[in-house]
Design a protein around this motif. Structure first.
Motif, PDB file in Angstrom:
ATOM      1  N   SER A 123       0.889  -1.185  -0.041  1.00  0.00           N
ATOM      2  CA  SER A 123       0.207   0.204   0.013  1.00  0.00           C
ATOM      3  C   SER A 123       1.065   1.024   0.629  1.00  0.00           C
ATOM      4  O   SER A 123       2.513   1.314   0.186  1.00  0.00           O
ATOM      5  CB  SER A 123      -1.078  -0.105   1.693  1.00  0.00           C
ATOM      6  OG  SER A 123      -0.039   0.170   2.444  1.00  0.00           O
ATOM      7  N   PRO A 124       0.407   2.375  -0.170  1.00  0.00           N
ATOM      8  CA  PRO A 124       1.257   3.840  -0.111  1.00  0.00           C
ATOM      9  C   PRO A 124       1.543   4.235   0.753  1.00  0.00           C
ATOM     10  O   PRO A 124       3.154   4.486   1.206  1.00  0.00           O
ATOM     11  CB  PRO A 124      -0.485   4.721  -0.862  1.00  0.00           C
ATOM     12  CG  PRO A 124      -1.039   4.270  -1.712  1.00  0.00           C
ATOM     13  CD  PRO A 124      -0.979   2.554  -0.657  1.00  0.00           C
ATOM     14  N   TYR A 155      -0.028   6.941  -5.070  1.00  0.00           N
ATOM     15  CA  TYR A 155       1.072   6.720  -4.740  1.00  0.00           C
ATOM     16  C   TYR A 155       2.313   7.476  -5.246  1.00  0.00           C
ATOM     17  O   TYR A 155       3.559   7.883  -4.844  1.00  0.00           O
ATOM     18  CB  TYR A 155       1.677   4.881  -5.604  1.00  0.00           C
ATOM     19  CG  TYR A 155       1.472   3.585  -5.397  1.00  0.00           C
ATOM     20  CD1 TYR A 155       1.758   3.016  -4.423  1.00  0.00           C
ATOM     21  CD2 TYR A 155      -0.392   3.240  -5.614  1.00  0.00           C
ATOM     22  CE1 TYR A 155       1.250   1.888  -3.728  1.00  0.00           C
ATOM     23  CE2 TYR A 155      -0.892   1.899  -5.205  1.00  0.00           C
ATOM     24  CZ  TYR A 155       0.587   1.486  -4.147  1.00  0.00           C
ATOM     25  OH  TYR A 155      -0.223  -0.139  -3.826  1.00  0.00           O
ATOM     26  N   ARG A 156       1.711   8.399  -6.282  1.00  0.00           N
ATOM     27  CA  ARG A 156       2.562   9.633  -6.506  1.00  0.00           C
ATOM     28  C   ARG A 156       3.114  10.786  -5.517  1.00  0.00           C
ATOM     29  O   ARG A 156       4.360  10.841  -5.018  1.00  0.00           O
ATOM     30  CB  ARG A 156       1.569  10.200  -7.423  1.00  0.00           C
ATOM     31  CG  ARG A 156       3.143  11.007  -8.255  1.00  0.00           C
ATOM     32  CD  ARG A 156       2.075  11.630  -9.840  1.00  0.00           C
ATOM     33  NE  ARG A 156       0.825  13.041  -9.117  1.00  0.00           N
ATOM     34  CZ  ARG A 156       0.075  13.335 -10.319  1.00  0.00           C
ATOM     35  NH1 ARG A 156       0.305  13.458 -11.531  1.00  0.00           N
ATOM     36  NH2 ARG A 156      -0.565  13.997  -9.287  1.00  0.00           N
ATOM     37  N   GLY A 206       6.976  12.262  -1.409  1.00  0.00           N
ATOM     38  CA  GLY A 206       7.270  11.915   0.109  1.00  0.00           C
ATOM     39  C   GLY A 206       8.821  11.105   0.740  1.00  0.00           C
ATOM     40  O   GLY A 206      10.199  12.463   0.922  1.00  0.00           O
ATOM     41  N   ILE A 207       8.840  10.515  -0.136  1.00  0.00           N
ATOM     42  CA  ILE A 207      10.230   9.478   0.013  1.00  0.00           C
ATOM     43  C   ILE A 207      11.403  10.532  -1.519  1.00  0.00           C
ATOM     44  O   ILE A 207      12.624  10.404  -0.531  1.00  0.00           O
ATOM     45  CB  ILE A 207       9.914   8.087  -0.758  1.00  0.00           C
ATOM     46  CG1 ILE A 207       8.907   6.925  -0.190  1.00  0.00           C
ATOM     47  CG2 ILE A 207      11.267   7.735  -0.819  1.00  0.00           C
ATOM     48  CD1 ILE A 207       8.190   6.230  -0.156  1.00  0.00           C
ATOM     49  N   VAL A 208      10.565  11.108  -1.916  1.00  0.00           N
ATOM     50  CA  VAL A 208      12.070  11.634  -2.972  1.00  0.00           C
ATOM     51  C   VAL A 208      12.373  12.245  -2.345  1.00  0.00           C
ATOM     52  O   VAL A 208      13.940  12.798  -1.850  1.00  0.00           O
ATOM     53  CB  VAL A 208      11.820  11.493  -4.538  1.00  0.00           C
ATOM     54  CG1 VAL A 208      12.508  12.742  -4.695  1.00  0.00           C
ATOM     55  CG2 VAL A 208      11.393  10.836  -5.746  1.00  0.00           C
ATOM     56  N   LEU A 209      12.004  13.367  -1.470  1.00  0.00           N
ATOM     57  CA  LEU A 209      11.593  14.656  -0.889  1.00  0.00           C
ATOM     58  C   LEU A 209      13.488  14.083   0.045  1.00  0.00           C
ATOM     59  O   LEU A 209      13.915  14.637   0.980  1.00  0.00           O
ATOM     60  CB  LEU A 209      11.069  15.441  -0.346  1.00  0.00           C
ATOM     61  CG  LEU A 209      10.304  16.018  -1.910  1.00  0.00           C
ATOM     62  CD1 LEU A 209       8.749  16.485  -1.528  1.00  0.00           C
ATOM     63  CD2 LEU A 209      10.963  17.147  -2.565  1.00  0.00           C
ATOM     64  N   SER A 210      12.401  12.779   1.144  1.00  0.00           N
ATOM     65  CA  SER A 210      12.958  12.351   2.006  1.00  0.00           C
ATOM     66  C   SER A 210      14.947  12.248   1.632  1.00  0.00           C
ATOM     67  O   SER A 210      15.859  12.801   2.636  1.00  0.00           O
ATOM     68  CB  SER A 210      12.679  11.377   3.290  1.00  0.00           C
ATOM     69  OG  SER A 210      12.851  10.396   2.059  1.00  0.00           O
ATOM     70  N   TRP A 211      15.278  12.241   0.997  1.00  0.00           N
ATOM     71  CA  TRP A 211      16.464  11.753   0.288  1.00  0.00           C
ATOM     72  C   TRP A 211      17.138  13.339  -0.040  1.00  0.00           C
ATOM     73  O   TRP A 211      18.335  13.016   0.941  1.00  0.00           O
ATOM     74  CB  TRP A 211      16.324  10.497  -1.054  1.00  0.00           C
ATOM     75  CG  TRP A 211      16.888   9.439  -0.144  1.00  0.00           C
ATOM     76  CD1 TRP A 211      14.933   8.300  -0.015  1.00  0.00           C
ATOM     77  CD2 TRP A 211      17.134   8.162   0.550  1.00  0.00           C
ATOM     78  NE1 TRP A 211      15.164   7.355   0.793  1.00  0.00           N
ATOM     79  CE2 TRP A 211      16.854   7.177   1.364  1.00  0.00           C
ATOM     80  CE3 TRP A 211      18.365   8.419   0.655  1.00  0.00           C
ATOM     81  CZ2 TRP A 211      17.543   6.245   1.351  1.00  0.00           C
ATOM     82  CZ3 TRP A 211      19.533   7.491   1.913  1.00  0.00           C
ATOM     83  CH2 TRP A 211      18.633   6.220   1.947  1.00  0.00           C
ATOM     84  N   ALA A 212      16.433  13.743  -0.829  1.00  0.00           N
ATOM     85  CA  ALA A 212      17.053  14.944  -1.006  1.00  0.00           C
ATOM     86  C   ALA A 212      17.276  16.023  -0.135  1.00  0.00           C
ATOM     87  O   ALA A 212      18.122  16.536  -0.017  1.00  0.00           O
ATOM     88  CB  ALA A 212      16.001  15.345  -2.231  1.00  0.00           C
ATOM     89  N   TYR A 213      16.359  15.809   0.523  1.00  0.00           N
ATOM     90  CA  TYR A 213      16.908  16.914   2.191  1.00  0.00           C
ATOM     91  C   TYR A 213      17.023  16.040   2.394  1.00  0.00           C
ATOM     92  O   TYR A 213      18.571  17.385   3.546  1.00  0.00           O
ATOM     93  CB  TYR A 213      15.057  16.914   2.892  1.00  0.00           C
ATOM     94  CG  TYR A 213      15.277  17.583   4.213  1.00  0.00           C
ATOM     95  CD1 TYR A 213      14.725  19.635   3.644  1.00  0.00           C
ATOM     96  CD2 TYR A 213      15.190  17.858   5.185  1.00  0.00           C
ATOM     97  CE1 TYR A 213      14.555  20.267   5.272  1.00  0.00           C
ATOM     98  CE2 TYR A 213      15.282  18.249   6.610  1.00  0.00           C
ATOM     99  CZ  TYR A 213      14.709  19.973   6.210  1.00  0.00           C
ATOM    100  OH  TYR A 213      14.981  20.785   7.162  1.00  0.00           O
ATOM    101  N   SER A 214      18.085  15.285   3.404  1.00  0.00           N
ATOM    102  CA  SER A 214      19.258  14.604   3.593  1.00  0.00           C
ATOM    103  C   SER A 214      20.293  14.512   2.679  1.00  0.00           C
ATOM    104  O   SER A 214      21.344  15.082   3.884  1.00  0.00           O
ATOM    105  CB  SER A 214      18.500  12.814   4.159  1.00  0.00           C
ATOM    106  OG  SER A 214      19.870  12.316   4.853  1.00  0.00           O
ATOM    107  N   LEU A 215      20.411  14.470   2.144  1.00  0.00           N
ATOM    108  CA  LEU A 215      21.486  15.026   0.623  1.00  0.00           C
ATOM    109  C   LEU A 215      21.401  16.583   1.270  1.00  0.00           C
ATOM    110  O   LEU A 215      22.741  16.595   1.312  1.00  0.00           O
ATOM    111  CB  LEU A 215      21.274  14.468   0.040  1.00  0.00           C
ATOM    112  CG  LEU A 215      21.641  13.608  -0.810  1.00  0.00           C
ATOM    113  CD1 LEU A 215      20.755  12.829  -2.488  1.00  0.00           C
ATOM    114  CD2 LEU A 215      22.804  12.810  -0.311  1.00  0.00           C
ATOM    115  N   LEU A 216      20.531  17.398   1.344  1.00  0.00           N
ATOM    116  CA  LEU A 216      20.834  18.776   1.688  1.00  0.00           C
ATOM    117  C   LEU A 216      21.440  18.979   2.598  1.00  0.00           C
ATOM    118  O   LEU A 216      22.698  20.271   2.343  1.00  0.00           O
ATOM    119  CB  LEU A 216      19.939  19.379   1.343  1.00  0.00           C
ATOM    120  CG  LEU A 216      19.758  21.134   1.556  1.00  0.00           C
ATOM    121  CD1 LEU A 216      20.613  21.527   0.071  1.00  0.00           C
ATOM    122  CD2 LEU A 216      18.402  21.472   1.885  1.00  0.00           C
TER     123      LEU A 216
END
Length: 252
Positions: free
Chosen positions: A74-75, A154-155, A160-170
């Protein structure tokens, strides 16, 4: 002079890269000293071994169940998978090295390995925390606007998942380019951001990291779940009054 000689003799047991600045009492701009006895290192190694093994098995099991049973895909469970993956990466990319270092009482994979360890663990740790914040907001938005909720969206969750990794990389990439730095911490068997250096460069990064990677997600979690608890408290009295009315009306 006596203190300096003792420090240098104790430092001889550690990796030469960690001891380069021992005579000055600094390593990469921050103070460094060994504080654990051999017994202390052994206790830390046992704890890390247990935590690493348990985390590896537990998160692998979660991922296997998610992949095997379609009903679990599930999402909202995608966010849980994101947390499991980040925790699993810590167990694979971080814990084995700190475990090995603790068994030997010294860091074993050099300066480059120390930077990699600090970066990877910081990245995955922040991803887990941001994912928890995203999860709490998703639960809050679903509860507060049920008419607009879409269990098959799912989108939104993937974003949200992509942003969590991008924010962490930032926030974890800057130390690689000079805004603070990654180096040994504690007894010298783990590595992280330099928490001890008193330079403006380092202090500014620590403050930003604390605010944007701890306080902000924590406040999001508190706000969202606080709103949910308040909404539940508003519903329960109505349900209780309705049940009393039904029992009275039915003559029970």
């Amino acid at each position: 002079m006596l203190v300096s000689n003792v420090s240098l003799s104790g430092c001889a047991e550690f990796n030469s890269a960690l001891c380069a600045g021992a005579g000055e009492g600094h390593l990469g701009g921050g103070s460094y000293r060994t504080t654990l006895s051999p017994t202390g290192h052994l206790v830390v190694a046992v704890c890390l071994g247990f935590i690493g093994t348990f985390g590896l098995v537990n998160n692998l099991l979660v991922l296997v169940l998610f992949c095997r049973y379609k009903m679990l895909r599930s999402p909202i469970n995608l966010l849980l998978m994101n947390i499991s993956i980040s925790d699993l990466l810590v167990c694979v990319l971080g814990t084995p090295f700190s475990f090995a270092a603790s068994t030997q009482g010294r860091w074993l994979i050099g300066d480059g390995g120390c930077v990699w360890y600090g970066f990877a663990n910081s990245l995955c740790g922040i991803v887990s925390l941001i994912s928890l914040a995203v999860l709490s907001y998703e639960r809050y938005s679903t509860m507060m606007t049920p008419a607009e909720a879409d269990s098959s969206n799912y989108r939104k969750i993937s974003l949200g998942i992509v942003l969590s990794w991008a924010y962490s990389l930032l926030w974890t990439v800057p130390p690689l380019f000079g805004w603070s730095h990654y180096g040994p911490e504690g007894p010298g068997t783990t590595c992280s951001v330099d928490w001890t250096a008193k330079t403006a460069n380092n202090i500014s990064y620590i403050i930003c990291l604390f605010v944007f990677c701890l306080i902000v997600p924590f406040m999001v979690i508190v706000f969202c779940y606080g709103k949910l608890l308040y909404a539940i408290k508003q519903i329960f009295p109505v349900s209780r009054d309705a049940s009393h009315f039904f029992l009275h009306f039915s003559g029970m």
